[in-house]
Design an enzyme around this catalytic site. Sequence first.
Site, PDB file in Angstrom:
ATOM      1  N   GLU A   1      70.250  54.293  32.483  1.00  0.00           N
ATOM      2  CA  GLU A   1      69.573  55.575  32.640  1.00  0.00           C
ATOM      3  C   GLU A   1      70.322  56.615  33.463  1.00  0.00           C
ATOM      4  OE1 GLU A   1      66.689  56.463  31.103  1.00  0.00           O
ATOM      5  OE2 GLU A   1      67.037  54.578  30.039  1.00  0.00           O
TER       6      GLU A   1
ATOM      7  N   SER B   1       7.176  27.251  36.389  1.00  0.00           N
ATOM      8  CA  SER B   1       6.673  26.531  37.563  1.00  0.00           C
ATOM      9  C   SER B   1       7.644  26.514  38.734  1.00  0.00           C
ATOM     10  CB  SER B   1       6.320  25.090  37.171  1.00  0.00           C
ATOM     11  OG  SER B   1       5.208  25.071  36.296  1.00  0.00           O
TER      12      SER B   1
END
Length: 820
Positions: free
Chosen positions: A213, A487
Site C-alpha cells: 500500500e 402448583s
Amino acid sequence: MNSDGRHHQSSSGAPRGPANPGQRGQVPPDDRLTAILPPVTDDRSAPHADSIEAVKAALDGAPPMPPPRDPLEEVTAALAAPPGKPPRGDQLGGRRRPPGPPGPPGSSGQPAGRLPQPRVDLPRVGQINWKWIRRSLYLTAAVVILLPMVTFTMAYLIVDVPKPGDIRTNQVSTILASDGSEIAKIVPPEGNRVDVNLSQVPMHVRQAVIAAEDRNFYSNPGFSFTGFARAVKNNLFGGDLQGGSTITQQYVKNALVGSAQHGWSGLMRKAKELVIATKMSGEWSKDDVLQAYLNIIYFGRGAYGISAASKAYFDKPVEQLTVAEGALLAALIRRPSTLDPAVDPEGAHARWNWVLDGMVETKALSPNDRAAQVFPETVPPDLARAENQTKGPNGLIERQVTRELLELFNIDEQTLNTQGLVVTTTIDPQAQRAAEKAVAKYLDGQDPDMRAAVVSIDPHNGAVRAYYGGDNANGFDFAQAGLQTGSSFKVFALVAALEQGIGLGYQVDSSPLTVDGIKITNVEGEGCGTCNIAEALKMSLNTSYYRLMLKLNGGPQAVADAAHQAGIASSFPGVAHTLSEDGKGGPPNNGIVLGQYQTRVIDMASAYATLAASGIYHPPHFVQKVVSANGQVLFDASTADNTGDQRIPKAVADNVTAAMEPIAGYSRGHNLAGGRDSAAKTGTTQFGDTTANKDAWMVGYTPSLSTAVWVGTVKGDEPLVTASGAAIYGSGLPSDIWKATMDGALKGTSNETFPKPTEVGGYAGVPPPPPPPEVPPSETVIQPTVEIAPGITIPIGPPTTITLAPPPPAPPAATPTPPP
C-alpha cells in the site's frame, strides 16, 4: 431637434444621435420599469450597432452617454494620437466616446481629391484594454496558486488532529463463561473487529502491508502529491478515486473523513484528507499510524483489522501469521471482496506475487526467501462467517448479557460496539452443559412442537449459572416468557401462612369445595382427609391450599405479596403488572394459589433461590466482570456490595424448605444423586376446560443451586403429551430434566445440608407423623376337650386363659399417587 439636427430623449435629456457604422452606440438607460416612451421621430438611426447590442445594453442598465464631440475634433484627435493607440478623447473609463453623425464626403480625414477608401474602424481596435487583461491574469493566478495555499495553511492551523488512541473504532466485544471460555461475540453492524497492538503484528506482516500500500511509508510526509493530483482530476472528470493514497491518507479517509465521492463534495473530502494526513504525520509517529491503520482497514469476509482478518482467512491469531499469509492479507486490501481466493484465485495469486516482489524491492525479503514462498490455503468463507455468529442457546445468553449491560451497568450501545469489551459472565460451563444435555435427552423423540426452558441460579449471590431458553440463537426465549406455574406457586401461599404465624402442623381439610360457583378438586380425586399443610404440599392438594389461602389475612393478595418478596417480578416485557386480575395492578383472584397467573422461568428460579438462601434475595444477574480493550475494569461484581436483602424471615424460609424436602423423592423417585439434600415443588396447568395439561414445571434447589424447569409447547394451544400420548405432569419430563441438570451441575461438589428450621406457629419444621393408636393385648381362652365319637367332643377340666402380645404392625399402605 437641436442645432446639430439630433433628437434628445424627453425623459433624461441625454443626447441621442444616429449610429455611426462600425461603432458601438450609446447604452440607453434601462426603462423597463417606466411607462414613459421616447418620442417617435423620422430619425430611424439606432443608438446601437445592432439589435443584440441594444438588448444587452438595455439589460445592463448602463448610464446615458455624454454628448458626442464635434466631428472635426474627432479627426484632429485621431491624427494627433500616437500610432496604435486610440485618442484619449475616445477613452472614458475604458470606454470609447460615441461617435457623432457621419460627416460629408471627405470629412473623414482623407486628403482632398482622393477617392474614398475603405474606412478602418480605429476606435474599435482601441477597445481592447490590456491593463484589465493583465489584472485578470494576475487575479486568476492568485486564485489558482495563492488561494489554495492560504486555504491549506488556515485549515492546517485550525484542524484538530486526535491523539493516537483517541479514535475509537467499532470492535467486537467478547462474552466469556465464568471459566474464560467463549460464549459469544457482540459483532458491530459493520463487521468483525478486534484491535491489537503493533507489537502483536509480526514484522513481516507489517512489511507486507507497506509493500502493498505505501512503499515509502516511513519516509513520505503523509501524502502523495501526484496521487492527490490524480484524485482531483478523477473527481472532476470521473475515474478511479483511490488516487494512490498513502497509508496515512487511507487511515484518515476510513477513520475521520469518509469515502470519497465524485464532484465537488469528493474534492472537498480529498482536500480535507490531505490537510489532516499532513498534520497527523507531524503529530503521530509512523508506528502509531501503522497500528491504527492495521486495526481499521477492511480485509473482506466481514473482518475489519488485521486480527479479525487472521481469524477469518486462516483461523489463527495474528501473532502466528507466516510471511505468505501476511502477504495474502496485504494483497486483499486494495479489493478485499473480489480478491478473496475463494472468489478469484488467479487474481489473488497475482496480487500476492506483486506484494512479495514489493517486499524484495523494499529489502524486507531476500530473493531466496521470496522464491521459497508458497501460496497459502485459506479457510472456507462460510466457516469464517460462522465464526462471527453465535449459535444455539448461547445466542439467548448473549441477548440477556447485552440487555443487562445496557440497562444495569450504564454501558451504552456505543461503548459496547466501540470498546472491544471482554465480558465475563456468571455462566458455569458445567451447569450449562448439563442443562443442554438434559433437554436434548428428554425431548428427543417427542412432539416437534414441544419446548423446554431451564434456568439455574446461585442462591448465594443471584448469579445465573445455566440458562436455556431454546436452541435457536435468534429464536423465541422461553425462559423469558410469561407462563402459568400451576402448583409450584403453592409455595408462596405457604410463605404467607408462615409469615402470619400458621405453622407447618396446621391441619387443613382436603375434601372438595365450591367457592363462588367454582368447584375445587384434587387431581384424580386424591386427598388426605385432614392433614397438616406440609403433608398437603407434598401431595399437592389443591383443596387444602385453597382453604389455606382463604384463611390468610388478605387472602390472594397475601400470596401475591409473598411471591413478589421472594423474587417474582412485578412486571416484564409484555406483562405490565404480574399477579393482577385486571392486568393494571389490581388485586389477584383466588386462582393465584393454583398458579393461574403468568410468571417467567427465570423468576421462579430466583424466587426459590431466595428460599434456599434462608430468605435473602439477590437479583439474578449474568455479568460478573467487564473489561475494556485497554484493560480498564468497568465493572466487577466481586467488588460490589452483594450482601442481599432479607426479604423473607429466615425462620419462615427454612420452614418452607423443610416442607419441600421430601417432594423430589415423592415425585416418582427424583432424589438427587449421592443422597444430596434438595427441596422442590412440581406444577401442572390445565389445558382449557379439558382434562389435558398445558404447562408442566419442576422447581427445586440445594443450598448452592436453584433450578427451574418448564416444559410446554410452542404456542400453548395443544395438549402437552408424550410421544405415546400420555399426559405430561410436573413429576414427569420436567422432573427428569431437573434431576439431570442438578446432578450434572453439582457433580464433583460436596453435599450440603439445609439449616435446621426454628419454630414458627408452634412447629419447627415438619411435625412428625402422629403415633399409631395403642392396641390392648388380647387374651385367648384354651378349653381342653376330648372326642367321644367321630366329630363329637366334650370339654374336660377348667379352661385356661392366655394373654397374647399385640399384633405386629400392618404392612405399609400403597404409596399415594405423586403430586402433579
